[in-house]
Motif scaffolding. Structure first.
Motif, PDB file in Angstrom:
ATOM      1  N   ARG A  61       0.314  -0.702  -0.021  1.00 56.94           N
ATOM      2  CA  ARG A  61       0.239   0.328   0.032  1.00 56.94           C
ATOM      3  C   ARG A  61       1.043   1.904  -0.212  1.00 56.94           C
ATOM      4  O   ARG A  61       1.114   2.000   0.849  1.00 56.94           O
ATOM      5  CB  ARG A  61      -1.035   0.112   1.270  1.00 56.94           C
ATOM      6  CG  ARG A  61      -2.381   1.030   0.726  1.00 56.94           C
ATOM      7  CD  ARG A  61      -3.068   1.253   2.039  1.00 56.94           C
ATOM      8  NE  ARG A  61      -3.924   2.370   2.095  1.00 56.94           N
ATOM      9  CZ  ARG A  61      -5.494   1.624   2.331  1.00 56.94           C
ATOM     10  NH1 ARG A  61      -5.683   1.207   3.356  1.00 56.94           N
ATOM     11  NH2 ARG A  61      -6.355   2.722   1.631  1.00 56.94           N
ATOM     12  N   ALA A  64      -1.210   6.633  -2.414  1.00 58.11           N
ATOM     13  CA  ALA A  64      -2.250   8.062  -2.339  1.00 58.11           C
ATOM     14  C   ALA A  64      -3.185   7.880  -3.344  1.00 58.11           C
ATOM     15  O   ALA A  64      -3.607   6.648  -3.943  1.00 58.11           O
ATOM     16  CB  ALA A  64      -1.795   9.361  -2.471  1.00 58.11           C
ATOM     17  N   ASP A  65      -3.895   8.321  -2.871  1.00 59.13           N
ATOM     18  CA  ASP A  65      -5.754   8.359  -4.094  1.00 59.13           C
ATOM     19  C   ASP A  65      -5.794   9.275  -5.234  1.00 59.13           C
ATOM     20  O   ASP A  65      -6.285   9.760  -5.605  1.00 59.13           O
ATOM     21  CB  ASP A  65      -6.602   8.412  -3.217  1.00 59.13           C
ATOM     22  CG  ASP A  65      -7.024   9.507  -2.584  1.00 59.13           C
ATOM     23  OD1 ASP A  65      -6.044  10.325  -2.765  1.00 59.13           O
ATOM     24  OD2 ASP A  65      -8.112   9.555  -1.503  1.00 59.13           O
ATOM     25  N   PHE A  70      -8.018   6.033  -9.834  1.00 56.00           N
ATOM     26  CA  PHE A  70      -8.719   5.794  -8.256  1.00 56.00           C
ATOM     27  C   PHE A  70      -9.955   6.815  -8.095  1.00 56.00           C
ATOM     28  O   PHE A  70     -10.845   6.590  -7.373  1.00 56.00           O
ATOM     29  CB  PHE A  70      -8.071   6.348  -7.389  1.00 56.00           C
ATOM     30  CG  PHE A  70      -6.803   5.524  -6.458  1.00 56.00           C
ATOM     31  CD1 PHE A  70      -7.034   3.898  -7.283  1.00 56.00           C
ATOM     32  CD2 PHE A  70      -5.084   5.544  -6.146  1.00 56.00           C
ATOM     33  CE1 PHE A  70      -6.285   3.263  -6.994  1.00 56.00           C
ATOM     34  CE2 PHE A  70      -4.939   4.506  -6.509  1.00 56.00           C
ATOM     35  CZ  PHE A  70      -4.767   3.216  -6.364  1.00 56.00           C
ATOM     36  N   TYR A  79      -8.212  -2.250  -6.154  1.00 54.61           N
ATOM     37  CA  TYR A  79      -6.978  -2.146  -5.651  1.00 54.61           C
ATOM     38  C   TYR A  79      -6.676  -3.584  -4.414  1.00 54.61           C
ATOM     39  O   TYR A  79      -7.113  -3.077  -3.265  1.00 54.61           O
ATOM     40  CB  TYR A  79      -7.217  -0.567  -4.275  1.00 54.61           C
ATOM     41  CG  TYR A  79      -6.222  -0.063  -4.200  1.00 54.61           C
ATOM     42  CD1 TYR A  79      -5.129  -0.167  -4.685  1.00 54.61           C
ATOM     43  CD2 TYR A  79      -6.057   0.920  -2.644  1.00 54.61           C
ATOM     44  CE1 TYR A  79      -3.524   0.250  -4.535  1.00 54.61           C
ATOM     45  CE2 TYR A  79      -4.692   1.024  -2.448  1.00 54.61           C
ATOM     46  CZ  TYR A  79      -3.417   0.802  -3.083  1.00 54.61           C
ATOM     47  OH  TYR A  79      -2.245   0.998  -2.642  1.00 54.61           O
ATOM     48  N   CYS A  81      -4.419  -4.691  -1.936  1.00 56.62           N
ATOM     49  CA  CYS A  81      -3.308  -4.177  -0.746  1.00 56.62           C
ATOM     50  C   CYS A  81      -3.292  -5.253   0.334  1.00 56.62           C
ATOM     51  O   CYS A  81      -4.249  -5.704   0.237  1.00 56.62           O
ATOM     52  CB  CYS A  81      -3.632  -3.041  -0.758  1.00 56.62           C
ATOM     53  SG  CYS A  81      -4.987  -2.542   0.251  1.00 56.62           S
ATOM     54  N   VAL A  86      -5.061  -2.335   5.299  1.00 57.62           N
ATOM     55  CA  VAL A  86      -7.098  -2.383   5.185  1.00 57.62           C
ATOM     56  C   VAL A  86      -7.135  -1.933   6.815  1.00 57.62           C
ATOM     57  O   VAL A  86      -7.197  -2.529   8.176  1.00 57.62           O
ATOM     58  CB  VAL A  86      -7.296  -3.122   4.921  1.00 57.62           C
ATOM     59  CG1 VAL A  86      -9.173  -2.590   4.869  1.00 57.62           C
ATOM     60  CG2 VAL A  86      -7.063  -3.678   3.256  1.00 57.62           C
ATOM     61  N   GLU A  90     -13.266   0.268   5.864  1.00 60.36           N
ATOM     62  CA  GLU A  90     -12.424   0.998   4.649  1.00 60.36           C
ATOM     63  C   GLU A  90     -12.932  -0.074   3.825  1.00 60.36           C
ATOM     64  O   GLU A  90     -12.168  -1.035   3.970  1.00 60.36           O
ATOM     65  CB  GLU A  90     -10.993   0.907   5.654  1.00 60.36           C
ATOM     66  CG  GLU A  90     -10.662   1.800   3.574  1.00 60.36           C
ATOM     67  CD  GLU A  90      -9.106   1.948   4.078  1.00 60.36           C
ATOM     68  OE1 GLU A  90      -8.643   3.094   3.358  1.00 60.36           O
ATOM     69  OE2 GLU A  90      -8.002   1.182   4.046  1.00 60.36           O
ATOM     70  N   HIS A  92     -12.912   1.336   0.158  1.00 61.09           N
ATOM     71  CA  HIS A  92     -12.817   1.496  -0.738  1.00 61.09           C
ATOM     72  C   HIS A  92     -11.752   2.812  -0.808  1.00 61.09           C
ATOM     73  O   HIS A  92     -11.302   3.991   0.365  1.00 61.09           O
ATOM     74  CB  HIS A  92     -13.937   3.063  -1.387  1.00 61.09           C
ATOM     75  CG  HIS A  92     -15.040   1.630  -2.084  1.00 61.09           C
ATOM     76  ND1 HIS A  92     -15.792   1.202  -1.356  1.00 61.09           N
ATOM     77  CD2 HIS A  92     -15.229   1.645  -3.521  1.00 61.09           C
ATOM     78  CE1 HIS A  92     -16.805   0.316  -1.663  1.00 61.09           C
ATOM     79  NE2 HIS A  92     -16.410   0.584  -3.506  1.00 61.09           N
ATOM     80  N   VAL A  93     -11.022   2.642  -1.881  1.00 65.88           N
ATOM     81  CA  VAL A  93      -9.637   4.168  -2.176  1.00 65.88           C
ATOM     82  C   VAL A  93     -10.682   5.225  -3.344  1.00 65.88           C
ATOM     83  O   VAL A  93     -10.194   4.451  -4.580  1.00 65.88           O
ATOM     84  CB  VAL A  93      -8.519   3.392  -2.215  1.00 65.88           C
ATOM     85  CG1 VAL A  93      -7.728   5.038  -2.718  1.00 65.88           C
ATOM     86  CG2 VAL A  93      -7.855   3.058  -1.875  1.00 65.88           C
ATOM     87  N   GLY A  94     -11.053   6.007  -3.031  1.00 65.54           N
ATOM     88  CA  GLY A  94     -11.230   6.517  -4.231  1.00 65.54           C
ATOM     89  C   GLY A  94     -12.850   6.093  -4.778  1.00 65.54           C
ATOM     90  O   GLY A  94     -13.650   5.519  -3.748  1.00 65.54           O
ATOM     91  N   ILE A  98     -11.131  -2.095  -2.391  1.00 67.48           N
ATOM     92  CA  ILE A  98     -10.411  -2.165  -1.554  1.00 67.48           C
ATOM     93  C   ILE A  98     -10.300  -3.719  -2.237  1.00 67.48           C
ATOM     94  O   ILE A  98     -11.321  -4.435  -1.554  1.00 67.48           O
ATOM     95  CB  ILE A  98      -9.795  -2.169  -0.347  1.00 67.48           C
ATOM     96  CG1 ILE A  98      -9.061  -0.352  -0.652  1.00 67.48           C
ATOM     97  CG2 ILE A  98      -9.114  -3.046   0.615  1.00 67.48           C
ATOM     98  CD1 ILE A  98      -9.858   0.384   0.992  1.00 67.48           C
TER      99      ILE A  98
END
Length: 213
Positions: A61, A64-65, A70, A79, A81, A86, A90, A92-94, A98
């Motif tokens: 990871r 960045a977003d 993203f 995404y 990772c 995580v 959480e 989502h990233v943007g 995930i």
């Protein structure tokens, strides 16, 4: 280049082939280094056809977003990772979903391919970069390897394939391959699941066959 610059080593014809590969596949995978260096969209734009599921493989990871993959709405993004990276709750990233990889470092690639197959992805295009391709290659997870050679002399740079060295050339894998001409570039399409043995060798009087397009 030593700093990771790679746009563009190959010519226009080879880039169009890359977009064809995206259009033919269910998912396209790139590593964190490729996203950081190129900020790609990973969509099909230069040829007709659908954009595949975009997969960013980043077990540590690092990203960045802020990268386009993203935030872009042109195609779905996954995404991948390490699960330990995580945060609770959480997802989502943007706009990217995930996928937490629970296994150890050596099994992340296997786990990712298994997750993609569970999502119905049967044809997967591992686009790059060198570190990610090498990890899947070392784990014996690739059926084919395509390598494009361009007439561009840059001197020292980053190696494309990073594998433990063999003791002798005899220990190295020599796959069956086809050769394609793409403008000023030459592409080798290697069949990694094929291994030469005595039954595959042509008779001594068999004329050589040239397959260059």
């Amino acid at each position: 280049m030593p700093d990771g610059e790679s746009q563009f080593v190959t010519g226009r014809e080879n880039l169009r082939h890359l977009h064809r590969m995206r259009a033919l596949c269910d998912a396209v995978i790139v590593g964190a280094g490729t996203v950081a260096a190129d900020d790609p969209l990973l969509t099909t734009r230069d040829v007709p056809g659908p954009s595949p599921l975009r997969v960013v493989f980043d077990p540590g990871r690092r990203l960045a977003d802020t990268y386009r993959v993203f935030s872009d709405e042109s195609a779905a993004t996954l995404y991948a990772c390490g699960q330990s990276r995580v945060r609770p709750g959480e997802s989502h990233v943007g706009r990217a979903t995930i996928l937490g990889l629970a296994g150890g470092e050596g099994s992340h690639a296997v786990e990712l391919l298994g997750a993609l197959r569970e999502r119905g992805c049967t044809r997967i295009f591992l686009e790059g970069g060198g570190v990610t391709v090498s990890a899947f290659l070392e784990a014996n997870l690739l059926d084919r390897l395509q390598m494009a050679i361009a007439p561009l002399i840059i001197g020292d740079g980053r190696p494309a394939i990073r594998l433990p060295p063999r003791a002798t050339l005899r220990d190295c894998h020599r796959p069956r391959y086809r050769v394609f001409r793409m403008g000023g570039d030459v592409l080798f399409d290697c069949e990694l699941t094929w291994h030469a043995d005595a039954s595959d060798r042509p008779a001594p009087d068999t004329p050589p066959v040239t397959r260059v397009i």
